[in-house]
Enzyme design. Structure first.
Site, mmCIF file in Angstrom:
data_model
loop_
_atom_site.group_PDB
_atom_site.id
_atom_site.type_symbol
_atom_site.label_atom_id
_atom_site.label_comp_id
_atom_site.label_asym_id
_atom_site.label_seq_id
_atom_site.Cartn_x
_atom_site.Cartn_y
_atom_site.Cartn_z
ATOM 1 N N GLU A 107 -0.498 32.866 -23.416
ATOM 2 C CA GLU A 107 -0.744 33.979 -23.401
ATOM 3 C C GLU A 107 -2.118 34.475 -23.710
ATOM 4 O O GLU A 107 -2.873 33.492 -24.299
ATOM 5 C CB GLU A 107 0.102 34.558 -24.727
ATOM 6 C CG GLU A 107 1.296 34.676 -24.599
ATOM 7 C CD GLU A 107 1.853 33.448 -25.626
ATOM 8 O OE1 GLU A 107 1.124 33.314 -26.613
ATOM 9 O OE2 GLU A 107 2.919 32.838 -25.393
ATOM 10 N N TYR A 119 -9.184 30.730 -16.988
ATOM 11 C CA TYR A 119 -7.614 30.106 -16.578
ATOM 12 C C TYR A 119 -7.508 30.573 -15.021
ATOM 13 O O TYR A 119 -6.860 29.416 -14.509
ATOM 14 C CB TYR A 119 -6.580 30.737 -17.517
ATOM 15 C CG TYR A 119 -6.845 30.776 -18.894
ATOM 16 C CD1 TYR A 119 -7.193 29.454 -19.442
ATOM 17 C CD2 TYR A 119 -6.554 31.882 -19.840
ATOM 18 C CE1 TYR A 119 -7.255 29.225 -20.968
ATOM 19 C CE2 TYR A 119 -6.845 31.676 -21.247
ATOM 20 C CZ TYR A 119 -7.117 30.508 -21.755
ATOM 21 O OH TYR A 119 -7.239 30.308 -22.989
HETATM 22 C C1 COA Z 1 -12.906 31.387 -23.178
HETATM 23 C C2 COA Z 1 -13.793 30.612 -23.716
HETATM 24 C C3 COA Z 1 -13.411 29.273 -24.271
HETATM 25 C C4 COA Z 1 -14.757 30.130 -22.344
HETATM 26 O O1 COA Z 1 -15.385 29.140 -22.566
HETATM 27 P P1 COA Z 1 -16.811 28.800 -21.633
HETATM 28 O O2 COA Z 1 -17.404 27.645 -22.293
HETATM 29 O O3 COA Z 1 -17.822 30.151 -21.677
HETATM 30 O O4 COA Z 1 -16.360 28.776 -20.300
HETATM 31 P P2 COA Z 1 -16.884 28.147 -19.104
HETATM 32 O O5 COA Z 1 -18.495 28.397 -19.241
HETATM 33 O O6 COA Z 1 -16.287 26.779 -18.581
HETATM 34 O O7 COA Z 1 -16.577 29.458 -18.011
HETATM 35 C C5 COA Z 1 -15.341 29.214 -16.997
HETATM 36 C C6 COA Z 1 -15.382 30.248 -16.209
HETATM 37 O O8 COA Z 1 -15.047 31.634 -16.645
HETATM 38 C C7 COA Z 1 -16.218 32.415 -16.393
HETATM 39 N N1 COA Z 1 -16.338 33.114 -17.766
HETATM 40 C C8 COA Z 1 -16.671 32.537 -18.708
HETATM 41 N N2 COA Z 1 -16.985 33.795 -19.754
HETATM 42 C C9 COA Z 1 -17.114 34.723 -19.034
HETATM 43 C C10 COA Z 1 -17.306 36.207 -19.265
HETATM 44 N N3 COA Z 1 -17.782 36.627 -20.484
HETATM 45 N N4 COA Z 1 -17.196 37.202 -18.296
HETATM 46 C C11 COA Z 1 -17.011 36.776 -17.031
HETATM 47 N N5 COA Z 1 -16.649 35.340 -16.682
HETATM 48 C C12 COA Z 1 -16.694 34.524 -17.469
HETATM 49 C C13 COA Z 1 -17.338 31.557 -15.932
HETATM 50 O O9 COA Z 1 -18.381 32.267 -15.054
HETATM 51 C C14 COA Z 1 -16.546 30.512 -15.411
HETATM 52 O O10 COA Z 1 -16.445 30.610 -14.076
HETATM 53 P P3 COA Z 1 -17.383 30.031 -12.918
HETATM 54 O O11 COA Z 1 -17.377 28.392 -13.207
HETATM 55 O O12 COA Z 1 -16.740 30.331 -11.539
HETATM 56 O O13 COA Z 1 -18.765 30.189 -12.977
HETATM 57 C C15 COA Z 1 -15.053 30.956 -24.748
HETATM 58 O O14 COA Z 1 -15.439 32.458 -24.175
HETATM 59 C C16 COA Z 1 -14.377 31.308 -25.927
HETATM 60 O O15 COA Z 1 -14.498 30.492 -26.761
HETATM 61 N N6 COA Z 1 -14.021 32.553 -26.449
HETATM 62 C C17 COA Z 1 -13.352 32.829 -27.550
HETATM 63 C C18 COA Z 1 -11.941 32.157 -27.752
HETATM 64 C C19 COA Z 1 -10.872 32.651 -26.875
HETATM 65 O O16 COA Z 1 -10.899 33.971 -26.801
HETATM 66 N N7 COA Z 1 -10.250 31.822 -26.467
HETATM 67 C C20 COA Z 1 -9.060 31.879 -25.411
HETATM 68 C C21 COA Z 1 -8.042 32.471 -26.246
HETATM 69 S S1 COA Z 1 -6.421 32.803 -25.070
#
Ligand code: COA
Length: 154
Positions: A107, A119
């Site tokens: 979720e 995802y």
């Molecule tokens: C979700 C989270 C884990 C992503 O981690 P991250 O290290 O920034 O992810 P990545 O750098 O591997 O990015 C993965 C993809 O998502 C995209 N993406 C990541 N953050 C983004 C943003 N803010 N806006 C748009 N796209 C985004 C990236 O561009 C990438 O796609 P690409 O490879 O095609 O460029 C991070 O934002 C986080 O810790 N968020 C807070 C905790 C959270 O919400 N967890 C999920 C709970 S369900």
């Protein structure tokens, strides 16, 4: 990003992991929630390490024939550098070796575009929605699912 390693989470990581959890969520898991998962044989917990510091983690757990992605988080200053992707690749790759035909569900807040993009990149598909599932602030949950047999880690 260079210099990042992904390894199994251990009890010694709990305080660093909890600090990240508290930074990332309005309703964070308690250290006991992580302890519970660490003690569970059906759970896969990994951390991302840079310069001996934990900068992110992921938690997946199987319940009967379904597996749930329970948590993934990266320290704000390390986001958008592929670390969330490295964590997912590693954990889902391990899940696929253990259970090649399971479904991985999750979720996510409807407003959490970063997580939804992450995802989608790995092939998760939207399967439904739960209205007002989250509090602080109130939000709907998007339900997503990945057929692990279709997951490619490269
Ligand atoms: C979700 C989270 C884990 C992503 O981690 P991250 O290290 O920034 O992810 P990545 O750098 O591997 O990015 C993965 C993809 O998502 C995209 N993406 C990541 N953050 C983004 C943003 N803010 N806006 C748009 N796209 C985004 C990236 O561009 C990438 O796609 P690409 O490879 O095609 O460029 C991070 O934002 C986080 O810790 N968020 C807070 C905790 C959270 O919400 N967890 C999920 C709970 S369900």
């Amino acid at each position: 990003m260079e210099g990042i390693t992904i390894r199994k989470m251990s009890p010694a990581d709990l305080s660093e992991v909890s600090n990240i959890e508290n930074l990332c969520y309005s309703t964070p898991w308690s250290p006991n929630s992580f302890k519970y998962e660490l003690a569970n044989k059906e759970a896969i917990l990994k951390v991302a390490v840079f310069n001996s510091e934990i900068i992110g983690y992921v938690c997946i757990r199987t319940i009967l024939d379904m597996t749930h992605l329970l948590n993934v988080a990266v320290l704000p200053e390390f986001r958008l550098r592929g670390i969330g992707s490295m964590l997912l690749k590693n954990a889902v790759g391990e899940l696929k070796r253990l259970q090649p035909n399971t479904k991985l569900t999750l979720e996510v807040r409807q407003s959490n575009i970063a997580a939804i993009r992450l995802y989608e990149k790995f092939g998760f598909k939207v399967t439904g929605k739960r209205t007002k599932y989250y509090q602080k602030p109130e939000d709907d949950a998007i339900l997503m699912e990945l057929d692990v047999s279709l997951f490619f880690s490269d």
